[in-house]
Design a protein around this motif. Structure first.
Motif, PDB file in Angstrom:
ATOM      1  N   ARG A  55      -3.644  11.478   4.901  1.00  0.00           N
ATOM      2  CA  ARG A  55      -3.207  10.970   3.594  1.00  0.00           C
ATOM      3  C   ARG A  55      -4.150   9.863   3.144  1.00  0.00           C
ATOM      4  NH1 ARG A  55       2.998  10.444   5.320  1.00  0.00           N
ATOM      5  NH2 ARG A  55       3.658  12.519   4.672  1.00  0.00           N
TER       6      ARG A  55
ATOM      7  N   VAL B 255      -4.219   6.452   1.560  1.00  0.00           N
ATOM      8  CA  VAL B 255      -3.341   5.316   1.288  1.00  0.00           C
ATOM      9  C   VAL B 255      -4.115   4.331   0.420  1.00  0.00           C
ATOM     10  CG1 VAL B 255      -2.032   3.424   2.297  1.00  0.00           C
ATOM     11  CG2 VAL B 255      -2.054   5.655   3.434  1.00  0.00           C
TER      12      VAL B 255
ATOM     13  N   SER C 118      -4.606   0.725  -1.599  1.00  0.00           N
ATOM     14  CA  SER C 118      -4.282  -0.700  -1.556  1.00  0.00           C
ATOM     15  C   SER C 118      -4.980  -1.375  -2.723  1.00  0.00           C
ATOM     16  CB  SER C 118      -4.779  -1.339  -0.259  1.00  0.00           C
ATOM     17  OG  SER C 118      -4.243  -0.690   0.856  1.00  0.00           O
TER      18      SER C 118
ATOM     19  N   SER D 297       0.848  -1.187   0.000  1.00  0.00           N
ATOM     20  CA  SER D 297       0.000   0.000   0.000  1.00  0.00           C
ATOM     21  C   SER D 297       0.888   1.243   0.000  1.00  0.00           C
ATOM     22  CB  SER D 297      -0.885   0.016   1.244  1.00  0.00           C
ATOM     23  OG  SER D 297      -1.712  -1.116   1.268  1.00  0.00           O
ATOM     24  N   ALA D 298       0.381   2.324  -0.580  1.00  0.00           N
ATOM     25  CA  ALA D 298       1.174   3.547  -0.651  1.00  0.00           C
ATOM     26  C   ALA D 298       0.259   4.742  -0.877  1.00  0.00           C
ATOM     27  CB  ALA D 298       2.195   3.457  -1.778  1.00  0.00           C
ATOM     28  N   TYR D 299       0.778   5.907  -0.580  1.00  0.00           N
ATOM     29  CA  TYR D 299       0.059   7.140  -0.898  1.00  0.00           C
ATOM     30  C   TYR D 299       0.733   7.781  -2.102  1.00  0.00           C
ATOM     31  CZ  TYR D 299       3.663   9.267   2.131  1.00  0.00           C
ATOM     32  OH  TYR D 299       4.841   9.652   2.710  1.00  0.00           O
TER      33      TYR D 299
END
Length: 109
Positions: A74, A76, A78, A25-27
């Protein structure tokens, strides 16, 4: 980045971002930073954020808002099941195209 690279990247950036999200997962800024670290220095944050909005609207990702040390929460991203299915289709298409292009490059055999 040259014009030809920019045009090719436009067609594959969705698959690249989905592949990143398949790993973790990331922003948005993390994704942009990773792309730049991989040599895609000219990618604008706005391009990545617009893409994230599109893949969210298409139902490929789940989004969680997490508190940020600096400013608003933020988002995020996924990869979800629908996104994984779409990514698999992307890899099948990529394989088909890259094999055909390699054949052309070798002289059509």
């Amino acid at each position: 980045m040259g014009k030809q690279m920019t045009e090719m990247l436009k067609g594959t950036l969705e698959g690249i971002v989905l592949a990143i999200l398949a790993v973790r997962s990331a922003y948005g800024y993390e994704i942009t930073a990773w792309l730049r670290d991989q040599g895609f220095a000219d990618i604008a944050e706005g391009t990545v954020y617009a893409l994230l909005v599109r893949i969210e609207q298409r139902g490929f990702v789940d989004v969680e808002k997490v508190p940020s040390e600096k400013g608003p929460p933020r988002k995020v991203y996924s990869l979800n099941t629908q996104g994984r299915d779409h990514l698999e289709e992307f890899w099948r298409t990529w394989s088909f195209l890259s094999e055909r292009l390699e054949q052309l490059h070798r002289g059509g055999n």
